[in-house]
Design a protein around this motif. Structure first.
Motif, PDB file in Angstrom:
ATOM      1  N   ARG A  70      -9.924   1.721  -1.984  1.00  0.00           N
ATOM      2  CA  ARG A  70      -8.480   1.610  -1.677  1.00  0.00           C
ATOM      3  C   ARG A  70      -8.154   2.319  -0.369  1.00  0.00           C
ATOM      4  O   ARG A  70      -7.399   1.792   0.466  1.00  0.00           O
ATOM      5  CB  ARG A  70      -7.683   2.208  -2.826  1.00  0.00           C
ATOM      6  N   PHE A  71      -8.714   3.514  -0.158  1.00  0.00           N
ATOM      7  CA  PHE A  71      -8.447   4.277   1.067  1.00  0.00           C
ATOM      8  C   PHE A  71      -8.993   3.537   2.288  1.00  0.00           C
ATOM      9  O   PHE A  71      -8.333   3.465   3.326  1.00  0.00           O
ATOM     10  CB  PHE A  71      -9.062   5.666   0.956  1.00  0.00           C
ATOM     11  N   ILE A  72     -10.193   2.975   2.160  1.00  0.00           N
ATOM     12  CA  ILE A  72     -10.783   2.226   3.285  1.00  0.00           C
ATOM     13  C   ILE A  72      -9.957   0.993   3.598  1.00  0.00           C
ATOM     14  O   ILE A  72      -9.685   0.682   4.765  1.00  0.00           O
ATOM     15  CB  ILE A  72     -12.236   1.837   2.955  1.00  0.00           C
ATOM     16  N   CYS A  73      -9.533   0.284   2.551  1.00  0.00           N
ATOM     17  CA  CYS A  73      -8.775  -0.962   2.738  1.00  0.00           C
ATOM     18  C   CYS A  73      -7.379  -0.716   3.309  1.00  0.00           C
ATOM     19  O   CYS A  73      -6.727  -1.670   3.755  1.00  0.00           O
ATOM     20  CB  CYS A  73      -8.669  -1.715   1.419  1.00  0.00           C
ATOM     21  N   THR A  74      -6.933   0.523   3.286  1.00  0.00           N
ATOM     22  CA  THR A  74      -5.649   0.851   3.908  1.00  0.00           C
ATOM     23  C   THR A  74      -5.677   0.548   5.405  1.00  0.00           C
ATOM     24  O   THR A  74      -4.662   0.172   5.995  1.00  0.00           O
ATOM     25  CB  THR A  74      -5.312   2.345   3.685  1.00  0.00           C
ATOM     26  N   PHE A  75      -6.867   0.687   6.020  1.00  0.00           N
ATOM     27  CA  PHE A  75      -6.996   0.471   7.468  1.00  0.00           C
ATOM     28  C   PHE A  75      -7.382  -0.957   7.830  1.00  0.00           C
ATOM     29  O   PHE A  75      -7.213  -1.359   8.980  1.00  0.00           O
ATOM     30  CB  PHE A  75      -8.057   1.427   8.047  1.00  0.00           C
ATOM     31  N   LEU A  76      -7.919  -1.712   6.887  1.00  0.00           N
ATOM     32  CA  LEU A  76      -8.446  -3.043   7.197  1.00  0.00           C
ATOM     33  C   LEU A  76      -7.414  -4.013   7.780  1.00  0.00           C
ATOM     34  O   LEU A  76      -7.762  -4.832   8.630  1.00  0.00           O
ATOM     35  CB  LEU A  76      -9.093  -3.656   5.949  1.00  0.00           C
ATOM     36  N   PRO A  77      -6.133  -3.966   7.341  1.00  0.00           N
ATOM     37  CA  PRO A  77      -5.161  -4.894   7.936  1.00  0.00           C
ATOM     38  C   PRO A  77      -4.995  -4.752   9.444  1.00  0.00           C
ATOM     39  O   PRO A  77      -4.425  -5.633  10.093  1.00  0.00           O
ATOM     40  CB  PRO A  77      -3.855  -4.548   7.207  1.00  0.00           C
ATOM     41  N   ASP A 177       2.891  -7.861   3.189  1.00  0.00           N
ATOM     42  CA  ASP A 177       2.403  -9.200   2.840  1.00  0.00           C
ATOM     43  C   ASP A 177       3.461 -10.261   3.149  1.00  0.00           C
ATOM     44  O   ASP A 177       3.158 -11.307   3.747  1.00  0.00           O
ATOM     45  CB  ASP A 177       2.040  -9.238   1.360  1.00  0.00           C
ATOM     46  N   LEU A 178       4.696  -9.987   2.730  1.00  0.00           N
ATOM     47  CA  LEU A 178       5.787 -10.938   2.991  1.00  0.00           C
ATOM     48  C   LEU A 178       6.008 -11.119   4.493  1.00  0.00           C
ATOM     49  O   LEU A 178       6.302 -12.231   4.960  1.00  0.00           O
ATOM     50  CB  LEU A 178       7.075 -10.447   2.327  1.00  0.00           C
ATOM     51  N   VAL A 212      -6.110 -14.007   7.183  1.00  0.00           N
ATOM     52  CA  VAL A 212      -6.869 -12.774   6.942  1.00  0.00           C
ATOM     53  C   VAL A 212      -5.911 -11.617   6.676  1.00  0.00           C
ATOM     54  O   VAL A 212      -6.117 -10.806   5.757  1.00  0.00           O
ATOM     55  CB  VAL A 212      -7.777 -12.446   8.145  1.00  0.00           C
ATOM     56  N   GLY A 213      -4.826 -11.520   7.466  1.00  0.00           N
ATOM     57  CA  GLY A 213      -3.833 -10.470   7.258  1.00  0.00           C
ATOM     58  C   GLY A 213      -3.188 -10.565   5.883  1.00  0.00           C
ATOM     59  O   GLY A 213      -3.022  -9.547   5.191  1.00  0.00           O
ATOM     60  N   ILE A 214      -2.843 -11.778   5.469  1.00  0.00           N
ATOM     61  CA  ILE A 214      -2.243 -11.975   4.145  1.00  0.00           C
ATOM     62  C   ILE A 214      -3.221 -11.557   3.050  1.00  0.00           C
ATOM     63  O   ILE A 214      -2.844 -10.864   2.092  1.00  0.00           O
ATOM     64  CB  ILE A 214      -1.830 -13.446   3.961  1.00  0.00           C
ATOM     65  N   ALA A 215      -4.486 -11.951   3.202  1.00  0.00           N
ATOM     66  CA  ALA A 215      -5.501 -11.616   2.203  1.00  0.00           C
ATOM     67  C   ALA A 215      -5.715 -10.097   2.105  1.00  0.00           C
ATOM     68  O   ALA A 215      -5.834  -9.549   0.998  1.00  0.00           O
ATOM     69  CB  ALA A 215      -6.815 -12.308   2.544  1.00  0.00           C
ATOM     70  N   LEU A 216      -5.740  -9.416   3.262  1.00  0.00           N
ATOM     71  CA  LEU A 216      -5.990  -7.971   3.255  1.00  0.00           C
ATOM     72  C   LEU A 216      -4.820  -7.195   2.659  1.00  0.00           C
ATOM     73  O   LEU A 216      -5.025  -6.231   1.912  1.00  0.00           O
ATOM     74  CB  LEU A 216      -6.270  -7.488   4.682  1.00  0.00           C
ATOM     75  N   PHE A 217      -3.598  -7.603   2.973  1.00  0.00           N
ATOM     76  CA  PHE A 217      -2.441  -6.924   2.378  1.00  0.00           C
ATOM     77  C   PHE A 217      -2.345  -7.221   0.879  1.00  0.00           C
ATOM     78  O   PHE A 217      -1.945  -6.345   0.100  1.00  0.00           O
ATOM     79  CB  PHE A 217      -1.152  -7.335   3.089  1.00  0.00           C
ATOM     80  N   THR A 218      -2.713  -8.430   0.480  1.00  0.00           N
ATOM     81  CA  THR A 218      -2.736  -8.755  -0.951  1.00  0.00           C
ATOM     82  C   THR A 218      -3.781  -7.911  -1.668  1.00  0.00           C
ATOM     83  O   THR A 218      -3.547  -7.423  -2.782  1.00  0.00           O
ATOM     84  CB  THR A 218      -3.040 -10.251  -1.153  1.00  0.00           C
ATOM     85  N   LEU A 219      -4.926  -7.730  -1.028  1.00  0.00           N
ATOM     86  CA  LEU A 219      -5.969  -6.869  -1.588  1.00  0.00           C
ATOM     87  C   LEU A 219      -5.445  -5.444  -1.766  1.00  0.00           C
ATOM     88  O   LEU A 219      -5.711  -4.796  -2.789  1.00  0.00           O
ATOM     89  CB  LEU A 219      -7.189  -6.875  -0.674  1.00  0.00           C
TER      90      LEU A 219
END
Length: 240
Positions: A70-77, A177-178, A212-219
């Motif tokens: 979760r912490f890593i995915c915070t930066f992925l977007p 996401d929206l 990709v942005g939508i997918a990462l924020f959904t994740l």
């Protein structure tokens, strides 16, 4: 106004002696053992509170593989800043067709400050192209808003970690996401509107960067929701 700790009589400002003028007790040394025990107890409580603060902070960020993810995915977007979000071509008389790819980073560095926003805003009030122009402006602004929500999400990951909460992060990721979903809808609608006019000077389509942005924020929404449930159980165990 001060009171004697032994007899609780009022001490006047001229009562400067160590002994109480009413009962004669030495005020600085009164119940020194009890006050020493109280100070030790307060220090112990403060230490326990500090240990819980640091322990919760570490646990919320790195307490499990899921929380680390979760912490890593915070930066992925942030990847969405450099990926192509849309492609478009502009056709003007005597100039020809110009095919371009839209990335938020490139637009910010090379076009944001030089763009004639005043003219664009005036164009949004035009009879035929006004709605399409307004939708394109809103699309760009919402992408920036998504970045703002993304930065706030990272900050609140840190702020809420000691209290073991992630509800605010869920809300911020949903908003991000929206702010990525709606620009895709707005941009597609705008290009379709222009195509239906007598002067279709612009056409375009969304690109994989937006998806990709939508997918990462959904994740991030999913991960924060799961982690929030586990932290809620952890808070309940700490209050037992």
């Amino acid at each position: 106004m001060a009171l004697c700790p032994n007899c609780y009589e009022i001490l006047n400002f001229w009562d400067i002696k160590a002994e109480c003028p009413h009962c004669g007790v030495n005020i600085p040394n009164f119940n020194w053992e009890g006050r020493l025990d109280e100070d030790a107890e307060n220090a112990a409580k403060a230490w326990v509170k500090f240990r819980r603060f640091t322990g919760n902070f570490k646990s919320a960020l790195f307490g499990s593989k899921l929380r680390i993810l979760r912490f890593i995915c915070t930066f992925l977007p942030l990847l969405a800043l450099v990926l192509p979000l849309a492609s478009y071509s502009i056709t003007l008389p005597f100039i020809g067709e110009s095919q371009q790819s839209f990335t938020l980073l490139d637009f910010t560095l090379n076009k944001f400050l030089t763009l004639d926003w005043f003219s664009l805003i005036n164009l949004s009030g035009a009879e035929h192209l006004g709605t399409a122009t307004l939708l394109i402006i809103l699309s760009v602004l919402m992408l920036y808003l998504a970045v703002v929500f993304g930065v706030l999400n990272f900050l609140f990951v840190l702020i809420k970690a000691p209290s073991l909460k992630a509800g605010t992060n869920i809300v911020l990721c949903v908003l991000s996401d929206l702010c990525f979903i709606l620009p895709g809808i707005f941009f597609t609608a705008a290009t379709n509107m222009v195509a239906d006019t007598s002067a279709p000077f612009i056409n375009g389509s969304i690109q994989f960067g937006l998806l990709v942005g939508i997918a990462l924020f959904t994740l991030n929404v999913v991960l924060n929701s799961i982690v929030n449930k586990t932290m809620k159980k952890q808070r309940a165990e700490q209050t037992k």
